[in-house]
Motif scaffolding. Structure first.
Motif, short mmCIF file in Angstrom:
data_model
loop_
_atom_site.label_atom_id
_atom_site.label_comp_id
_atom_site.label_asym_id
_atom_site.label_seq_id
_atom_site.Cartn_x
_atom_site.Cartn_y
_atom_site.Cartn_z
N LYS A 170 -1.98 -16.09 6.76
CA LYS A 170 -0.72 -15.52 6.26
C LYS A 170 -0.05 -16.50 5.29
O LYS A 170 -0.11 -17.71 5.48
CB LYS A 170 0.23 -15.26 7.43
N PRO A 171 0.62 -15.97 4.28
CA PRO A 171 1.36 -16.85 3.36
C PRO A 171 2.64 -17.37 4.03
O PRO A 171 3.11 -16.80 5.01
CB PRO A 171 1.69 -15.91 2.19
N VAL A 172 3.17 -18.43 3.48
CA VAL A 172 4.42 -19.00 3.98
C VAL A 172 5.58 -18.37 3.21
O VAL A 172 5.53 -18.28 1.99
CB VAL A 172 4.42 -20.54 3.78
N TYR A 173 6.61 -17.92 3.94
CA TYR A 173 7.79 -17.33 3.31
C TYR A 173 8.39 -18.32 2.31
O TYR A 173 8.45 -19.49 2.61
CB TYR A 173 8.82 -16.97 4.38
N PRO A 174 8.78 -17.92 1.12
CA PRO A 174 9.01 -16.58 0.59
C PRO A 174 7.81 -16.01 -0.18
O PRO A 174 7.94 -15.04 -0.91
CB PRO A 174 10.18 -16.79 -0.35
N PHE A 175 6.65 -16.64 -0.04
CA PHE A 175 5.47 -16.19 -0.76
C PHE A 175 4.86 -14.95 -0.11
O PHE A 175 5.00 -14.75 1.09
CB PHE A 175 4.42 -17.29 -0.84
N VAL A 176 4.18 -14.16 -0.94
CA VAL A 176 3.33 -13.08 -0.46
C VAL A 176 1.91 -13.47 -0.85
O VAL A 176 1.71 -14.36 -1.68
CB VAL A 176 3.71 -11.70 -1.04
N LYS A 177 0.94 -12.82 -0.24
CA LYS A 177 -0.45 -13.12 -0.58
C LYS A 177 -1.09 -11.90 -1.22
O LYS A 177 -0.98 -10.78 -0.73
CB LYS A 177 -1.26 -13.53 0.64
N ASP B 214 -10.29 -8.12 -5.62
CA ASP B 214 -11.74 -8.17 -5.65
C ASP B 214 -12.27 -7.12 -6.61
O ASP B 214 -11.61 -6.12 -6.91
CB ASP B 214 -12.30 -7.91 -4.25
N GLY B 215 -13.47 -7.35 -7.09
CA GLY B 215 -14.20 -6.40 -7.91
C GLY B 215 -15.53 -6.12 -7.24
O GLY B 215 -16.06 -6.96 -6.52
N SER B 216 -16.06 -4.94 -7.47
CA SER B 216 -17.34 -4.55 -6.88
C SER B 216 -18.17 -3.83 -7.93
O SER B 216 -17.67 -2.90 -8.58
CB SER B 216 -17.09 -3.63 -5.68
N VAL B 217 -19.41 -4.27 -8.09
CA VAL B 217 -20.31 -3.63 -9.05
C VAL B 217 -21.62 -3.32 -8.35
O VAL B 217 -22.25 -4.21 -7.79
CB VAL B 217 -20.55 -4.52 -10.29
N GLY B 218 -22.00 -2.04 -8.38
CA GLY B 218 -23.28 -1.60 -7.83
C GLY B 218 -24.21 -1.24 -8.96
O GLY B 218 -23.92 -1.49 -10.14
N SER B 219 -25.32 -0.61 -8.63
CA SER B 219 -26.28 -0.26 -9.67
C SER B 219 -25.72 0.79 -10.64
O SER B 219 -26.03 0.76 -11.83
CB SER B 219 -27.59 0.23 -9.05
N ASN B 220 -24.90 1.72 -10.15
CA ASN B 220 -24.33 2.76 -11.01
C ASN B 220 -22.83 2.90 -10.86
O ASN B 220 -22.25 3.84 -11.41
CB ASN B 220 -24.98 4.12 -10.70
N THR B 221 -22.20 2.02 -10.09
CA THR B 221 -20.77 2.15 -9.83
C THR B 221 -20.08 0.81 -10.02
O THR B 221 -20.71 -0.24 -9.97
CB THR B 221 -20.51 2.62 -8.38
N ALA B 222 -18.77 0.88 -10.21
CA ALA B 222 -17.95 -0.33 -10.27
C ALA B 222 -16.55 0.05 -9.82
O ALA B 222 -16.10 1.18 -10.02
CB ALA B 222 -17.94 -0.91 -11.67
N GLY B 223 -15.89 -0.90 -9.20
CA GLY B 223 -14.53 -0.65 -8.74
C GLY B 223 -13.78 -1.96 -8.56
O GLY B 223 -14.35 -3.05 -8.62
N MET B 224 -12.49 -1.81 -8.37
CA MET B 224 -11.64 -2.96 -8.10
C MET B 224 -10.66 -2.55 -7.02
O MET B 224 -10.38 -1.36 -6.82
CB MET B 224 -10.91 -3.42 -9.36
N GLY B 225 -10.18 -3.54 -6.31
CA GLY B 225 -9.23 -3.25 -5.26
C GLY B 225 -8.50 -4.50 -4.85
O GLY B 225 -8.92 -5.62 -5.16
N GLY B 226 -7.41 -4.30 -4.15
CA GLY B 226 -6.66 -5.45 -3.70
C GLY B 226 -5.53 -5.06 -2.78
O GLY B 226 -5.24 -3.87 -2.57
N ILE B 227 -4.90 -6.09 -2.25
CA ILE B 227 -3.85 -5.88 -1.26
C ILE B 227 -2.83 -7.00 -1.37
O ILE B 227 -3.20 -8.15 -1.63
CB ILE B 227 -4.47 -5.81 0.16
N ILE B 228 -1.56 -6.65 -1.23
CA ILE B 228 -0.48 -7.64 -1.17
C ILE B 228 0.13 -7.54 0.21
O ILE B 228 0.49 -6.45 0.68
CB ILE B 228 0.61 -7.38 -2.23
N ARG B 229 0.24 -8.72 0.89
CA ARG B 229 0.83 -8.78 2.23
C ARG B 229 1.92 -9.83 2.29
O ARG B 229 1.86 -10.84 1.60
CB ARG B 229 -0.25 -9.08 3.26
N ASN B 230 2.89 -9.59 3.17
CA ASN B 230 3.99 -10.53 3.31
C ASN B 230 3.65 -11.64 4.29
O ASN B 230 2.53 -11.71 4.80
CB ASN B 230 5.28 -9.79 3.71
N PHE B 231 4.64 -12.48 4.59
CA PHE B 231 4.41 -13.64 5.45
C PHE B 231 4.09 -13.27 6.90
O PHE B 231 3.62 -14.11 7.66
CB PHE B 231 5.63 -14.59 5.41
N LYS B 232 4.31 -12.03 7.27
CA LYS B 232 3.92 -11.55 8.61
C LYS B 232 2.51 -10.97 8.60
O LYS B 232 1.98 -10.63 9.64
CB LYS B 232 4.90 -10.49 9.09
#
Length: 179
Positions: free
Chosen positions: A17-24, A28-46
């Protein structure tokens, strides 16, 4: 070689977990033989989800998918007013490119410029985490490669599998990375 010799090469990885007042922000990126995608998440100090996303990409190099994912997140941070954050990515090469301001390929010029411009307005730390410690972002990038358009998640629309991964991270689950 004995089984014990392989175990000596294991690395313990966990999401912290990040330390307040930071968020984390995990991206990530993902590449397959015929596909590609990106994704991510932001979480708070809890460890609670502020926002997450998954998005398809045109087929591309893995490093470009990683760059696109980070650029998207930085734009989200501008939109929601987050200025203090820790960025974790599993692409050590992306961190090296950003830290050393290296322009290794002309196709990356505009995305790198965009990332550097966006980062200039934030208080952040950019660090490497192994894929196992970024299971939520990994899940979202793979999910993104199967979608037709970007999807953002928060509150009650978070996918059930992602809720489970978030819960495991909040509990401090240790992942084992065999090298």
């Amino acid at each position: 070689m004995s089984f014990a010799a392989f175990r000596a090469l294991d690395i313990v990885v966990k999401w912290v977990k990040p330390v307040y007042p930071f968020v984390k922000l995990n991206s990530d990126g993902s590449v397959g033989s015929n596909t590609a995608g990106m994704g991510g998440i932001i979480r708070n100090f809890k460890g609670d989800v502020i926002i997450a996303y998954a998005s398809p990409l045109n087929h591309c190099k893995v490093i470009y998918a990683e760059m696109k994912g980070l650029a998207y997140w930085l734009e989200v941070c501008v939109r929601i007013g987050v200025t203090n954050f820790v960025i974790e990515v599993d692409a050590l090469s992306l961190i090296q490119l950003l830290n050393n301001n290296i322009m290794c390929h002309p196709d990356f010029f505009y995305i790198m410029r965009k990332i550097n411009t966006l980062m200039a307005g934030f208080n952040f730390n950019l660090i490497h985490i192994f894929r196992e410690g970024s299971a939520c972002a990994d899940f979202l990038a793979k999910k993104g490669s199967l979608l037709d358009d970007v999807e953002e998640f928060s509150g009650s629309n978070i996918p059930q599998q992602l809720c489970g991964l978030v819960r495991l991270d909040k509990l401090g689950l240790l992942y084992i990375r065999s090298i």
